[in-house]
Design an enzyme around this catalytic site. Structure first.
Site, mmCIF file in Angstrom:
data_model
loop_
_atom_site.group_PDB
_atom_site.id
_atom_site.type_symbol
_atom_site.label_atom_id
_atom_site.label_comp_id
_atom_site.label_asym_id
_atom_site.label_seq_id
_atom_site.Cartn_x
_atom_site.Cartn_y
_atom_site.Cartn_z
ATOM 1 N N GLY A 71 0.799 -1.219 0.000
ATOM 2 C CA GLY A 71 0.000 0.000 0.000
ATOM 3 C C GLY A 71 0.834 1.272 0.000
ATOM 4 O O GLY A 71 0.507 2.244 -0.692
ATOM 5 N N THR A 72 1.915 1.266 0.740
ATOM 6 C CA THR A 72 2.749 2.475 0.811
ATOM 7 C C THR A 72 3.305 2.802 -0.576
ATOM 8 O O THR A 72 3.265 3.960 -1.014
ATOM 9 C CB THR A 72 3.899 2.259 1.822
ATOM 10 O OG1 THR A 72 3.318 1.984 3.105
ATOM 11 C CG2 THR A 72 4.799 3.468 1.909
ATOM 12 N N ASN A 154 -8.396 3.488 8.119
ATOM 13 C CA ASN A 154 -7.790 2.391 8.872
ATOM 14 C C ASN A 154 -8.103 2.454 10.360
ATOM 15 O O ASN A 154 -8.113 1.433 11.039
ATOM 16 C CB ASN A 154 -6.267 2.362 8.656
ATOM 17 C CG ASN A 154 -5.632 3.724 8.688
ATOM 18 O OD1 ASN A 154 -6.080 4.635 7.996
ATOM 19 N ND2 ASN A 154 -4.603 3.885 9.473
ATOM 20 N N HIS A 204 -1.362 -7.923 2.675
ATOM 21 C CA HIS A 204 -1.334 -8.367 4.077
ATOM 22 C C HIS A 204 -2.524 -7.884 4.905
ATOM 23 O O HIS A 204 -2.683 -8.288 6.047
ATOM 24 C CB HIS A 204 -0.004 -7.996 4.747
ATOM 25 C CG HIS A 204 0.156 -6.570 5.154
ATOM 26 N ND1 HIS A 204 -0.004 -6.158 6.456
ATOM 27 C CD2 HIS A 204 0.467 -5.463 4.451
ATOM 28 C CE1 HIS A 204 0.231 -4.851 6.536
ATOM 29 N NE2 HIS A 204 0.516 -4.410 5.328
ATOM 30 N N CYS A 328 0.798 2.107 12.449
ATOM 31 C CA CYS A 328 2.013 2.830 12.131
ATOM 32 C C CYS A 328 2.313 3.873 13.204
ATOM 33 O O CYS A 328 3.364 4.472 13.202
ATOM 34 C CB CYS A 328 1.875 3.478 10.758
ATOM 35 S SG CYS A 328 1.210 2.334 9.557
HETATM 36 N N1 PLP Z 1 -3.075 2.809 3.454
HETATM 37 C C1 PLP Z 1 -3.827 2.431 4.492
HETATM 38 C C2 PLP Z 1 -5.203 2.980 4.639
HETATM 39 C C3 PLP Z 1 -3.313 1.531 5.438
HETATM 40 O O1 PLP Z 1 -4.058 1.161 6.481
HETATM 41 C C4 PLP Z 1 -1.997 1.043 5.267
HETATM 42 C C5 PLP Z 1 -1.378 0.135 6.270
HETATM 43 O O2 PLP Z 1 -1.524 0.324 7.473
HETATM 44 C C6 PLP Z 1 -1.256 1.462 4.152
HETATM 45 C C7 PLP Z 1 -1.833 2.344 3.265
HETATM 46 C C8 PLP Z 1 0.136 0.962 3.908
HETATM 47 O O3 PLP Z 1 0.105 -0.331 3.391
HETATM 48 P P1 PLP Z 1 1.390 -1.295 3.469
HETATM 49 O O4 PLP Z 1 1.505 -1.731 4.885
HETATM 50 O O5 PLP Z 1 1.076 -2.426 2.541
HETATM 51 O O6 PLP Z 1 2.553 -0.494 2.997
#
Ligand code: PLP
Length: 392
Positions: A71-72, A154, A204, A328
């Site tokens: 996601g990042t 989230n 994940h 995070c």
């Molecule tokens: N975007 C949202 C809304 C998320 O909840 C998260 C992860 O906590 C991410 C992006 C980031 O995803 P990743 O952990 O796969 O980098």
């Protein structure tokens, strides 16, 4: 001691079927998907199959699916890959840090960045997005506008009206990116209905492996790749494909689609509702995001006169894993930016906990949590300075 994991929005375990699907690709079928001999072709076929499954899940063409690291990376790619100095980014103050930090960096590089605040219930008003798009940028000059809004938050699970925002983007001639990381496997994803150009998901968060994700890139969207090198992923994301990870994501996507149609989501919603109702029986509690549409698995609850972090630790000692804010942020004492944007004061934000259920959650999980939360809250309140009368 029984352990109950209620932090699915931080991450989820692999489902056994996902583990089984991935297993051959670590050792026997280890080929590089770019190689022309047999092992390579086996890997290529597996990646292509996963791509087809993701395309089905997102309702797009196979060629519009780009595998990445999660996601990042998807969020970063949308923002860094599309915008140049002088362009405009319209996003919200409740996005994940993967969007917020990228937005801040673009602001330093001369992109005009607007953060739209939510209503107190956590919903973003499409009209506010529309107002933020600057009219003089609509007249067909070369300035690009990107609207980036998450599908599901989230921390609160609040679902944003992305379809309406998609219509606004179309009217304004703007590009539209959706961070759908917390929506995947919980609600139907349909990029055509959403009207987006870009959409990011992560394996994940839906019972797939960590470190692998996918991005929908609508054909013709002018994205500069973030990672350059070989010609992988139609030159949109260089690097030898993570074949086991991609296979795992494909299987996780297949199971996620099934779970949307076989009553699983309704079952999880029922458990979440029972959990929420049980916790709300404790005096001085309330749901953050109440009244807004939310994902089935999430509830974010504030406990007056309780230090959230202390409650997370107390619950961990009783075998329950939950989060006080987004994953995070754990380890940091800053109150949640999402809850603050919804108008909570620092104390109320710090006193809030997120309970997020796995797809495999059971009645016993809910009962366990309902057994331990009231006594932990009572204990912490008895210790609080207010209760002890030591505040003067
Ligand atoms: N975007 C949202 C809304 C998320 O909840 C998260 C992860 O906590 C991410 C992006 C980031 O995803 P990743 O952990 O796969 O980098």
């Amino acid at each position: 001691m029984r352990r109950t994991y209620m932090d699915a929005n931080a991450t989820t375990p692999l489902l056994p079927e996902v583990m089984e699907a991935m297993r051959p690709y670590w050792m026997e079928q280890f080929g590089n998907a770019s190689s022309i001999y047999q092992q390579g072709q086996q890997a290529r076929t597996a990646v292509d199959r996963a791509r087809e499954t993701l395309a089905e899940m997102l309702n797009c063409h196979d060629a519009e699916v780009v595998f990445n690291s999660g996601g990042t990376e998807g969020d970063n790619t949308a923002i860094f890959g599309l915008l140049r100095p002088g362009d405009q980014l319209v996003t919200t103050s409740i996005e994940h840090s993967a969007v917020l930090r990228a937005a801040e960096r673009m602001a330093e590089r001369g992109v005009e960045v607007t953060f739209v605040a939510p209503l107190p219930n956590g919903l973003i008003e499409p009209e506010e997005i529309k107002r933020a798009v600057r009219p003089e940028t609509r007249l067909g000059n070369s300035r690009r506008i990107l609207i980036s809004v998450m599908l599901a938050n989230n921390e609160t699970g609040v679902l944003q009206p992305v379809e309406e925002i998609g219509k606004i983007a179309a009217e304004a001639g703007a590009f539209f990116h959706i961070d759908a990381v917390q929506g995947a496997g919980k609600v139907e994803l349909d990029v055509r209905r959403f009207g987006c150009h870009l959409l990011s998901i992560s394996a994940h968060k839906m019972h797939g492996p960590k470190g692998v994700g996918a991005m929908f890139v609508r054909r013709g969207t002018p994205i500069d790749p973030l990672v350059v090198g070989g010609s992988h992923e139609r030159r949109q994301r260089a690097g030898t494909e993570n074949v086991p990870g991609i296979v795992g994501m494909g299987k996780a996507a297949e199971l996620a689609m099934e779970s949307l149609g076989d009553g699983t989501i309704e079952r999880v919603a029922g458990l979440r509702d029972r959990l929420e109702a049980g916790i709300l029986k404790i005096a001085g509690t309330g749901v953050n995001g109440a009244g807004a549409p939310r994902t089935a698995n999430t509830t974010n609850i504030r406990f007056e006169q309780v230090e959230g972090e202390a409650l997370v630790i107390a619950l961990d000692l009783k075998g329950v894993a939950v989060s006080g804010g987004s994953a995070c942020h754990s380890g940091s004492t800053e109150p949640s930016h999402v809850l603050m944007a919804m108008g909570l004061d620092k104390n109320a934000a710090r006193a809030s906990l997120r309970f997020s259920l796995l797809r495999t959650a059971s009645d016993d999980d809910v009962e366990h949590v309902l057994r331990v939360v009231p006594e932990a809250v009572e204990h912490l309140r008895a210790l609080s300075p207010e209760a002890a009368g030591t505040l003067g």
